[in-house]
Design an enzyme around this catalytic site. Structure first.
Site, mmCIF file in Angstrom:
data_model
loop_
_atom_site.group_PDB
_atom_site.id
_atom_site.type_symbol
_atom_site.label_atom_id
_atom_site.label_comp_id
_atom_site.label_asym_id
_atom_site.label_seq_id
_atom_site.Cartn_x
_atom_site.Cartn_y
_atom_site.Cartn_z
ATOM 1 N N PHE A 11 0.759 -1.189 -0.056
ATOM 2 C CA PHE A 11 0.062 0.087 0.073
ATOM 3 C C PHE A 11 0.827 1.187 0.018
ATOM 4 C CE2 PHE A 11 -2.093 2.775 3.385
ATOM 5 C CZ PHE A 11 -2.701 3.540 2.553
ATOM 6 N N THR A 36 3.717 -10.853 -1.083
ATOM 7 C CA THR A 36 2.865 -11.612 0.116
ATOM 8 C C THR A 36 1.318 -11.442 -0.462
ATOM 9 O OG1 THR A 36 2.645 -9.964 1.401
ATOM 10 C CG2 THR A 36 4.615 -11.356 1.745
ATOM 11 N N ALA A 80 9.082 -3.054 3.369
ATOM 12 C CA ALA A 80 8.549 -4.538 3.008
ATOM 13 C C ALA A 80 8.516 -4.935 4.693
ATOM 14 C CB ALA A 80 9.629 -5.104 2.609
ATOM 15 N N ALA A 81 7.335 -5.382 4.900
ATOM 16 C CA ALA A 81 6.946 -5.946 6.459
ATOM 17 C C ALA A 81 5.779 -6.763 6.448
ATOM 18 C CB ALA A 81 7.119 -4.703 7.295
ATOM 19 N N THR A 123 7.082 3.089 12.866
ATOM 20 C CA THR A 123 5.366 3.275 12.892
ATOM 21 C C THR A 123 5.392 4.112 14.241
ATOM 22 O OG1 THR A 123 3.555 2.147 13.542
ATOM 23 C CG2 THR A 123 5.359 0.999 13.794
ATOM 24 N N ASP A 124 4.290 4.735 14.610
ATOM 25 C CA ASP A 124 4.284 5.239 15.966
ATOM 26 C C ASP A 124 3.881 4.144 16.886
ATOM 27 O OD1 ASP A 124 1.906 4.282 14.659
ATOM 28 O OD2 ASP A 124 0.682 6.305 15.447
ATOM 29 N N GLU A 125 3.655 3.106 16.423
ATOM 30 C CA GLU A 125 3.109 1.734 17.312
ATOM 31 C C GLU A 125 4.197 1.520 18.298
ATOM 32 O OE1 GLU A 125 0.637 -0.838 16.031
ATOM 33 O OE2 GLU A 125 -0.161 0.296 14.087
ATOM 34 N N TYR A 150 3.292 -7.014 16.633
ATOM 35 C CA TYR A 150 3.533 -6.221 15.207
ATOM 36 C C TYR A 150 4.673 -5.244 15.765
ATOM 37 C CZ TYR A 150 3.306 -2.335 11.929
ATOM 38 O OH TYR A 150 3.541 -1.260 11.335
ATOM 39 N N ALA A 152 6.197 -4.902 18.455
ATOM 40 C CA ALA A 152 7.526 -5.437 19.116
ATOM 41 C C ALA A 152 8.623 -5.521 17.782
ATOM 42 C CB ALA A 152 7.330 -6.635 19.733
ATOM 43 N N LYS A 154 8.747 -4.236 14.885
ATOM 44 C CA LYS A 154 9.056 -3.016 14.108
ATOM 45 C C LYS A 154 10.119 -2.225 15.267
ATOM 46 C CE LYS A 154 8.011 -1.199 11.032
ATOM 47 N NZ LYS A 154 8.427 -1.454 9.454
ATOM 48 N N ASN A 180 -1.584 5.394 8.172
ATOM 49 C CA ASN A 180 -2.020 5.981 6.711
ATOM 50 C C ASN A 180 -3.037 5.341 6.200
ATOM 51 O OD1 ASN A 180 1.083 6.534 4.746
ATOM 52 N ND2 ASN A 180 0.820 6.642 7.075
ATOM 53 N N LYS A 189 -7.437 -3.408 6.784
ATOM 54 C CA LYS A 189 -7.420 -2.458 7.783
ATOM 55 C C LYS A 189 -8.679 -1.682 7.727
ATOM 56 C CE LYS A 189 -2.735 -2.938 8.019
ATOM 57 N NZ LYS A 189 -2.158 -3.481 6.844
ATOM 58 N N TYR A 207 -14.367 -2.350 17.004
ATOM 59 C CA TYR A 207 -13.778 -3.141 17.880
ATOM 60 C C TYR A 207 -14.153 -2.445 19.317
ATOM 61 C CZ TYR A 207 -10.174 -5.940 15.652
ATOM 62 O OH TYR A 207 -9.724 -7.115 14.758
HETATM 63 N N1 LIG Z 1 -0.051 1.187 7.097
HETATM 64 C C1 LIG Z 1 0.037 2.182 7.973
HETATM 65 O O1 LIG Z 1 -0.742 2.820 8.526
HETATM 66 C C2 LIG Z 1 1.510 2.265 8.480
HETATM 67 C C3 LIG Z 1 1.810 3.306 9.477
HETATM 68 C C4 LIG Z 1 3.248 3.518 9.810
HETATM 69 C C5 LIG Z 1 4.128 2.720 9.417
HETATM 70 N N2 LIG Z 1 3.889 1.603 8.438
HETATM 71 C C6 LIG Z 1 5.029 0.870 7.854
HETATM 72 O O2 LIG Z 1 4.868 1.019 6.516
HETATM 73 C C7 LIG Z 1 5.400 -0.011 5.770
HETATM 74 C C8 LIG Z 1 4.490 -0.407 4.638
HETATM 75 O O3 LIG Z 1 3.279 -0.560 5.127
HETATM 76 P P1 LIG Z 1 2.064 -0.921 4.251
HETATM 77 O O4 LIG Z 1 0.897 -0.781 4.980
HETATM 78 O O5 LIG Z 1 2.309 -0.301 2.943
HETATM 79 O O6 LIG Z 1 2.405 -2.553 3.982
HETATM 80 P P2 LIG Z 1 1.473 -3.420 3.213
HETATM 81 O O7 LIG Z 1 1.240 -4.842 4.093
HETATM 82 O O8 LIG Z 1 0.499 -2.826 2.519
HETATM 83 O O9 LIG Z 1 2.701 -4.045 2.208
HETATM 84 C C9 LIG Z 1 3.962 -4.629 2.599
HETATM 85 C C10 LIG Z 1 4.644 -5.162 1.281
HETATM 86 O O10 LIG Z 1 5.765 -5.673 1.818
HETATM 87 C C11 LIG Z 1 6.001 -6.645 1.004
HETATM 88 N N3 LIG Z 1 6.678 -7.894 1.994
HETATM 89 C C12 LIG Z 1 6.181 -8.506 2.764
HETATM 90 N N4 LIG Z 1 7.135 -9.481 3.348
HETATM 91 C C13 LIG Z 1 8.266 -9.293 2.499
HETATM 92 C C14 LIG Z 1 9.427 -10.175 2.356
HETATM 93 N N5 LIG Z 1 10.020 -10.880 3.039
HETATM 94 N N6 LIG Z 1 10.212 -9.684 1.282
HETATM 95 C C15 LIG Z 1 9.843 -8.948 0.554
HETATM 96 N N7 LIG Z 1 8.808 -8.127 0.479
HETATM 97 C C16 LIG Z 1 7.976 -8.499 1.396
HETATM 98 C C17 LIG Z 1 4.505 -7.380 1.041
HETATM 99 O O11 LIG Z 1 4.494 -8.347 -0.300
HETATM 100 C C18 LIG Z 1 3.927 -6.191 0.486
HETATM 101 O O12 LIG Z 1 4.025 -5.481 -0.865
HETATM 102 C C19 LIG Z 1 5.750 -1.210 6.747
HETATM 103 O O13 LIG Z 1 7.121 -1.500 7.081
HETATM 104 C C20 LIG Z 1 4.680 -0.687 7.990
HETATM 105 O O14 LIG Z 1 5.348 -1.153 9.348
HETATM 106 C C21 LIG Z 1 2.613 1.361 8.140
#
Ligand SMILES: NC(=O)c1ccc[n+]([C@@H]2O[C@H](COP(=O)([O-])OP(=O)(O)OC[C@H]3O[C@@H](n4cnc5c(N)ncnc54)[C@H](O)[C@@H]3O)[C@@H](O)[C@H]2O)c1
Length: 337
Positions: A11, A36, A80-81, A123-125, A150, A152, A154, A180, A189, A207
């Site tokens: 995303f 994934t 990636a996460a 993240t803020d978490e 999650y 922990a 990060k 986001n 989400k 929730y």
């Molecule tokens: N979504 C939020 O509100 C938010 C807020 C703050 C921080 N973040 C951080 O921002 C980042 C992106 O979040 P998002 O919401 O876009 O996540 P998401 O879950 O939409 O996307 C994660 C992406 O990582 C890829 N991925 C997962 N495991 C992988 C691996 N082992 N190797 C390669 N690629 C892999 C997945 O295929 C996917 O495309 C994350 O690190 C998350 O912790 C997210």
């Protein structure tokens, strides 16, 4: 400039890749993503044929694949996460593998290839929760108190990133963003879940008492903030990124019900998430002061844009909501109607 974006099919990573391709059409962008359940290349359709964009299907926990991909890379931006708190509560093991081990493998490769910048998207978490009524906000100096598996994972990855800076001099930056939301958001989400359920006349699972509050940031503002940190941020520093609003689960549901013209009976209170953090909020004055960052899209405008996008992209979210997602949804909320 050759920039490697991990998780670029997710995303927020895909929004950043689209942003970069527009902002720097001459930069080589390598999107390294294992795809994934959360990764989807159609998020990048509009730039897929761009001559400077390359996709590598690879896993950040695979040292050889990471090493090959990082050859000649100047900057790494690490998105990636595994990202969904509820899934981390069901099974934390993949969160530890991807978020901790995967980050370590990337750091090792970044060190070997002497990258000029390693930016870690955190993240803020990691700071834990705040009281609902307090005015307090977390900032870059706040102690780490992650509460979900999650968060922990990060937090552990953040510590590794800092350690590679202080120990090996790796030029790192870290960002901590609030939640986001926006286009192409995976519908597990809360915001895309409620929008897509409303559009399908399905209940919105809220929730607990629905009062847990979040600060929401429109995803394009996040991409802009990351770009500013990459181009103007100070090495070794963390930056908090906020949207400056406070919105609870009931309010998210109400805004979406009003915009989609659906009845309040779609609101359905379900058992609370275990250890559900009550409130997150960040003081983002550092990034504002040092880099001049301010969000441009307020919550009212962002939610409107997001709902419009889901209305116009039914095929996309129906596809990602099928298959594995359906089983997860039923198990999580026990709401099938
Ligand atoms: N979504 C939020 O509100 C938010 C807020 C703050 C921080 N973040 C951080 O921002 C980042 C992106 O979040 P998002 O919401 O876009 O996540 P998401 O879950 O939409 O996307 C994660 C992406 O990582 C890829 N991925 C997962 N495991 C992988 C691996 N082992 N190797 C390669 N690629 C892999 C997945 O295929 C996917 O495309 C994350 O690190 C998350 O912790 C997210």
């Amino acid at each position: 400039m050759r920039i490697m974006v991990t998780g670029g099919a997710g995303f927020m990573g895909s929004d950043f890749v689209r942003y970069l391709a527009k902002e720097h059409p001459d930069w080589e962008i390598i999107n390294f993503d294992v795809l994934t359940y959360a990764g989807d290349l159609s998020r990048l359709n509009e730039i897929a044929s761009h001559p400077t964009y390359h996709f590598i299907k690879g896993d950040i926990t695979d040292p050889e694949a990471v090493d090959r991909a990082m050859e000649g890379v100047d900057m790494v931006v690490h998105f990636a996460a595994e990202t969904h708190v509820d899934r981390s509560i069901m099974d934390a093991s993949v969160f530890v593998r991807t978020n901790v081990l995967g980050t370590h493998i990337l750091l090792e490769a970044a060190r070997k290839h002497t990258v000029k910048r390693f930016h870690h998207v955190s993240t803020d978490e990691v700071y834990g929760e705040l009281d609902l009524e307090a005015n307090e906000k977390f900032n870059e100096e706040s102690p780490y108190r992650p509460r979900s598996p999650y968060a922990a994972s990060k937090a552990a990855s953040d510590h590794l990133v800092y350690a590679y800076h202080t120990t090996y001099g790796l030029p790192v930056t870290i960002s901590h963003s609030v939640n986001n939301y926006g286009v192409y958001h995976f519908p597990e989400k809360i915001i895309p879940l409620f929008i897509t359920n409303a559009l399908e006349d399905k209940p919105m699972p809220i929730y607990g008492d629905g009062l847990s509050a979040r600060d929401y940031l429109y995803v394009s503002d996040h991409s802009r903030a990351i770009h500013l940190i990459l181009t103007k941020g100070r090495i070794g520093e963390a930056y908090c990124i906020a949207g400056n609003n406070k919105t609870n689960g009931i309010q998210v549901a109400d805004v979406i019900l009003a915009a989609t013209n659906k009845p309040a009976t779609l609101k359905r209170f379900v058992k609370d998430r275990p250890g559900h953090d009550r409130r997150y909020a960040l003081d983002a004055s550092k990034i504002e002061r040092e880099l001049g960052f301010r969000p441009q899209v307020n919550f009212e405008e962002g939610i409107k844009r997001t709902i419009d996008w889901y209305r116009n992209n039914v095929e996309w979210w129906k596809r990602v909501k099928s298959g594995e997602y359906q089983k997860y949804y039923e198990r999580q909320y026990q709401l099938t109607k």
